[in-house]
Design a protein around this motif. Structure first.
Motif, PDB file in Angstrom:
ATOM      1  N   ILE A 147      45.273  49.606  37.229  1.00 24.15           N
ATOM      2  CA  ILE A 147      44.231  49.895  38.220  1.00 24.15           C
ATOM      3  C   ILE A 147      43.996  48.642  39.068  1.00 24.15           C
ATOM      4  O   ILE A 147      43.700  47.570  38.515  1.00 24.15           O
ATOM      5  CB  ILE A 147      42.896  50.269  37.506  1.00 24.15           C
ATOM      6  CG1 ILE A 147      43.111  51.431  36.519  1.00 24.15           C
ATOM      7  CG2 ILE A 147      41.790  50.553  38.512  1.00 24.15           C
ATOM      8  CD1 ILE A 147      43.419  52.761  37.151  1.00 24.15           C
ATOM      9  N   PRO A 148      44.095  48.751  40.408  1.00 24.20           N
ATOM     10  CA  PRO A 148      43.903  47.557  41.246  1.00 24.20           C
ATOM     11  C   PRO A 148      42.511  46.941  41.065  1.00 24.20           C
ATOM     12  O   PRO A 148      41.506  47.661  41.027  1.00 24.20           O
ATOM     13  CB  PRO A 148      44.059  48.102  42.676  1.00 24.20           C
ATOM     14  CG  PRO A 148      44.802  49.394  42.531  1.00 24.20           C
ATOM     15  CD  PRO A 148      44.431  49.951  41.195  1.00 24.20           C
ATOM     16  N   ALA A 149      42.492  45.626  40.927  1.00 19.56           N
ATOM     17  CA  ALA A 149      41.228  44.885  40.827  1.00 19.56           C
ATOM     18  C   ALA A 149      41.415  43.547  41.552  1.00 19.56           C
ATOM     19  O   ALA A 149      40.970  42.502  41.074  1.00 19.56           O
ATOM     20  CB  ALA A 149      40.854  44.681  39.362  1.00 19.56           C
ATOM     21  N   HIS A 150      42.078  43.607  42.713  1.00 20.22           N
ATOM     22  CA  HIS A 150      42.445  42.382  43.426  1.00 20.22           C
ATOM     23  C   HIS A 150      41.206  41.582  43.860  1.00 20.22           C
ATOM     24  O   HIS A 150      40.178  42.149  44.183  1.00 20.22           O
ATOM     25  CB  HIS A 150      43.302  42.733  44.649  1.00 20.22           C
ATOM     26  CG  HIS A 150      44.463  43.621  44.306  1.00 20.22           C
ATOM     27  ND1 HIS A 150      45.381  43.285  43.317  1.00 20.22           N
ATOM     28  CD2 HIS A 150      44.848  44.848  44.770  1.00 20.22           C
ATOM     29  CE1 HIS A 150      46.286  44.256  43.212  1.00 20.22           C
ATOM     30  NE2 HIS A 150      45.982  45.208  44.077  1.00 20.22           N
ATOM     31  N   TYR A 151      41.377  40.283  43.827  1.00 18.44           N
ATOM     32  CA  TYR A 151      40.322  39.308  44.190  1.00 18.44           C
ATOM     33  C   TYR A 151      39.190  39.259  43.171  1.00 18.44           C
ATOM     34  O   TYR A 151      38.141  38.681  43.442  1.00 18.44           O
ATOM     35  CB  TYR A 151      39.787  39.564  45.604  1.00 18.44           C
ATOM     36  CG  TYR A 151      40.870  39.437  46.656  1.00 18.44           C
ATOM     37  CD1 TYR A 151      41.351  38.183  47.019  1.00 18.44           C
ATOM     38  CD2 TYR A 151      41.439  40.559  47.236  1.00 18.44           C
ATOM     39  CE1 TYR A 151      42.369  38.055  47.944  1.00 18.44           C
ATOM     40  CE2 TYR A 151      42.463  40.445  48.163  1.00 18.44           C
ATOM     41  CZ  TYR A 151      42.922  39.188  48.513  1.00 18.44           C
ATOM     42  OH  TYR A 151      43.936  39.066  49.419  1.00 18.44           O
ATOM     43  N   LEU A 152      39.380  39.880  42.017  1.00 19.76           N
ATOM     44  CA  LEU A 152      38.331  39.860  40.991  1.00 19.76           C
ATOM     45  C   LEU A 152      38.914  39.335  39.681  1.00 19.76           C
ATOM     46  O   LEU A 152      39.075  40.076  38.740  1.00 19.76           O
ATOM     47  CB  LEU A 152      37.771  41.282  40.782  1.00 19.76           C
ATOM     48  CG  LEU A 152      37.154  41.933  42.012  1.00 19.76           C
ATOM     49  CD1 LEU A 152      36.834  43.398  41.757  1.00 19.76           C
ATOM     50  CD2 LEU A 152      35.889  41.197  42.445  1.00 19.76           C
ATOM     51  N   HIS A 153      39.206  38.077  39.534  1.00 24.33           N
ATOM     52  CA  HIS A 153      39.063  37.062  40.544  1.00 24.33           C
ATOM     53  C   HIS A 153      40.369  36.725  41.252  1.00 24.33           C
ATOM     54  O   HIS A 153      40.370  36.100  42.309  1.00 24.33           O
ATOM     55  CB  HIS A 153      38.510  35.766  39.920  1.00 24.33           C
ATOM     56  CG  HIS A 153      39.423  35.127  38.909  1.00 24.33           C
ATOM     57  ND1 HIS A 153      40.328  34.153  39.263  1.00 24.33           N
ATOM     58  CD2 HIS A 153      39.605  35.317  37.589  1.00 24.33           C
ATOM     59  CE1 HIS A 153      40.992  33.767  38.200  1.00 24.33           C
ATOM     60  NE2 HIS A 153      40.583  34.465  37.177  1.00 24.33           N
ATOM     61  N   SER A 154      41.484  37.130  40.676  1.00 20.57           N
ATOM     62  CA  SER A 154      42.775  36.725  41.232  1.00 20.57           C
ATOM     63  C   SER A 154      43.170  37.632  42.394  1.00 20.57           C
ATOM     64  O   SER A 154      42.838  38.823  42.416  1.00 20.57           O
ATOM     65  CB  SER A 154      43.846  36.795  40.136  1.00 20.57           C
ATOM     66  OG  SER A 154      45.121  36.668  40.693  1.00 20.57           O
ATOM     67  N   SER A 213      34.845  37.994  46.164  1.00 22.77           N
ATOM     68  CA  SER A 213      34.765  38.893  47.312  1.00 22.77           C
ATOM     69  C   SER A 213      33.797  40.038  47.067  1.00 22.77           C
ATOM     70  O   SER A 213      33.970  40.834  46.144  1.00 22.77           O
ATOM     71  CB  SER A 213      36.170  39.471  47.604  1.00 22.77           C
ATOM     72  OG  SER A 213      36.075  40.579  48.469  1.00 22.77           O
ATOM     73  N   GLU A 214      32.774  40.096  47.916  1.00 23.63           N
ATOM     74  CA  GLU A 214      31.800  41.199  47.845  1.00 23.63           C
ATOM     75  C   GLU A 214      32.482  42.543  48.072  1.00 23.63           C
ATOM     76  O   GLU A 214      32.206  43.531  47.397  1.00 23.63           O
ATOM     77  CB  GLU A 214      30.731  41.017  48.929  1.00 23.63           C
ATOM     78  CG  GLU A 214      29.552  40.177  48.517  1.00 23.63           C
ATOM     79  CD  GLU A 214      28.660  40.848  47.466  1.00 23.63           C
ATOM     80  OE1 GLU A 214      28.525  42.086  47.463  1.00 23.63           O
ATOM     81  OE2 GLU A 214      28.112  40.102  46.644  1.00 23.63           O
ATOM     82  N   ARG A 215      33.376  42.569  49.076  1.00 28.66           N
ATOM     83  CA  ARG A 215      34.007  43.836  49.423  1.00 28.66           C
ATOM     84  C   ARG A 215      34.902  44.337  48.282  1.00 28.66           C
ATOM     85  O   ARG A 215      34.904  45.523  47.938  1.00 28.66           O
ATOM     86  CB  ARG A 215      34.819  43.669  50.712  1.00 28.66           C
ATOM     87  CG  ARG A 215      35.387  44.981  51.162  1.00 28.66           C
ATOM     88  CD  ARG A 215      36.098  44.873  52.472  1.00 28.66           C
ATOM     89  NE  ARG A 215      37.058  45.963  52.544  1.00 28.66           N
ATOM     90  CZ  ARG A 215      37.987  46.075  53.454  1.00 28.66           C
ATOM     91  NH1 ARG A 215      38.097  45.149  54.382  1.00 28.66           N
ATOM     92  NH2 ARG A 215      38.817  47.080  53.448  1.00 28.66           N
ATOM     93  N   ALA A 216      35.657  43.402  47.684  1.00 26.01           N
ATOM     94  CA  ALA A 216      36.514  43.780  46.553  1.00 26.01           C
ATOM     95  C   ALA A 216      35.658  44.290  45.394  1.00 26.01           C
ATOM     96  O   ALA A 216      36.023  45.251  44.709  1.00 26.01           O
ATOM     97  CB  ALA A 216      37.339  42.578  46.112  1.00 26.01           C
ATOM     98  N   LYS A 217      34.526  43.656  45.189  1.00 27.21           N
ATOM     99  CA  LYS A 217      33.621  44.073  44.110  1.00 27.21           C
ATOM    100  C   LYS A 217      33.115  45.484  44.353  1.00 27.21           C
ATOM    101  O   LYS A 217      33.127  46.321  43.444  1.00 27.21           O
ATOM    102  CB  LYS A 217      32.448  43.086  44.041  1.00 27.21           C
ATOM    103  CG  LYS A 217      31.480  43.360  42.930  1.00 27.21           C
ATOM    104  CD  LYS A 217      30.136  42.718  43.199  1.00 27.21           C
ATOM    105  CE  LYS A 217      29.392  43.461  44.286  1.00 27.21           C
ATOM    106  NZ  LYS A 217      28.031  42.947  44.509  1.00 27.21           N
ATOM    107  N   ARG A 218      32.697  45.766  45.591  1.00 27.59           N
ATOM    108  CA  ARG A 218      32.201  47.126  45.910  1.00 27.59           C
ATOM    109  C   ARG A 218      33.300  48.161  45.726  1.00 27.59           C
ATOM    110  O   ARG A 218      33.072  49.235  45.175  1.00 27.59           O
ATOM    111  CB  ARG A 218      31.677  47.172  47.353  1.00 27.59           C
ATOM    112  CG  ARG A 218      30.314  46.544  47.536  1.00 27.59           C
ATOM    113  CD  ARG A 218      29.670  47.022  48.843  1.00 27.59           C
ATOM    114  NE  ARG A 218      30.477  46.713  50.020  1.00 27.59           N
ATOM    115  CZ  ARG A 218      30.433  45.564  50.694  1.00 27.59           C
ATOM    116  NH1 ARG A 218      29.594  44.626  50.301  1.00 27.59           N
ATOM    117  NH2 ARG A 218      31.200  45.356  51.759  1.00 27.59           N
TER     118      ARG A 218
END
Ligand SMILES: [Fe+2]
Ligand SMILES: [Fe+2]
Length: 246
Positions: free
Chosen positions: A137-144, A197-202
């Motif tokens: 499941i994609p979870a990019h920028y969270l944190h990597s 990233s806020e957007r990645a988190k949302r």
């Protein structure tokens, strides 16, 4: 010494959590490793750093024959996730390592050859373990910047990597979160700083809200189960991230 504990069991389909090493030197961050086994096949999730390889290997051997492990899943590139790779490959040179395409030429610095790696595209993919299909499941920028969770739709377990991580003080040794409000205080600083990233988190919160999850298993700290899974997603959705106090 670490111990391996079953957190899910249904016939020959099992999840083991390898957790809490009281002998770990204090300068190393504590990590959880997980093994999914289905029949004669198994995949090890975030096998950990080279320093803790002996502790992980011996804890695992007490519960499962490591020769049956065919794959390693690396949620991202960090040393606490995958620097033990060369030791696992010394044990079994045929092991495959599933990792984001973004890190596929960086992680081989830990070990392996061109044949070792199965690269995961940004949108994710299914990864078989025995007869069951796991889902990256994609979870990019969270944190990597190239980062995946792993979902087991039968067991309804989401391995969330660094998302949900808590840096627990000595004495907090429980496998599961028992008091959410008390626990989450140990997760807050980590998420504010490491999740960039806020957007990645949302996006992630929206994605996993649609999934059926009984347990959310992070790479550090205790496992969220039942109502605490929803509590964590709501808490994370409302947390401001990517801020550095100066
Ligand atoms: Fe990390
Ligand atoms: Fe980590």
């Amino acid at each position: 010494m670490k111990t391996a504990q079953a957190i899910y069991e249904n016939g020959d389909h099992r999840w083991l959590a390898i957790v809490r090493d009281p002998d770990r030197p204090g300068y190393l961050v504590d990590t959880n490793e997980y093994l999914i086994s289905v029949g004669d096949d198994a995949m090890l999730l975030d096998p950990g750093g080279s320093e803790i390889f002996p502790a992980v290997f011996s804890a695992l051997c007490a519960e499962y024959d490591p020769r049956r492990i065919s794959k390693i899943f690396a949620s991202h590139q960090d040393p606490d996730v995958a620097s033990s790779l060369s030791m696992w490959l010394e044990f079994n040179p045929d092991l495959k390592c599933c990792v984001s395409w973004l890190w596929s030429s960086f992680v081989p610095h830990y070990g392996g050859t061109g044949d070792t790696f199965i690269t995961i595209p940004d949108g994710g993919m299914d990864i078989p373990v025995g007869r069951e299909q796991m889902r990256a499941i994609p979870a990019h920028y969270l944190h990597s910047s190239g980062n995946f969770n792993l979902y087991d739709p039968k067991a309804k377990i989401l391995f969330s990597g660094d998302i949900g991580a808590a840096l627990l003080p000595p004495g907090e040794t429980g496998l599961f979160v028992e008091n959410f409000d008390r626990h989450i205080a140990y997760a807050e600083g980590f998420h504010r700083r490491w999740m960039g990233s806020e957007r990645a988190k949302r996006d992630w919160c929206a994605r996993v809200s649609d999934m059926d999850i009984d347990m959310l298993c992070p790479q550090h700290g205790a496992i969220y189960r039942g109502e605490d899974v929803r509590r964590f997603i709501d808490w994370f959705a409302n947390l401001e991230v990517g801020l550095v106090k100066s």
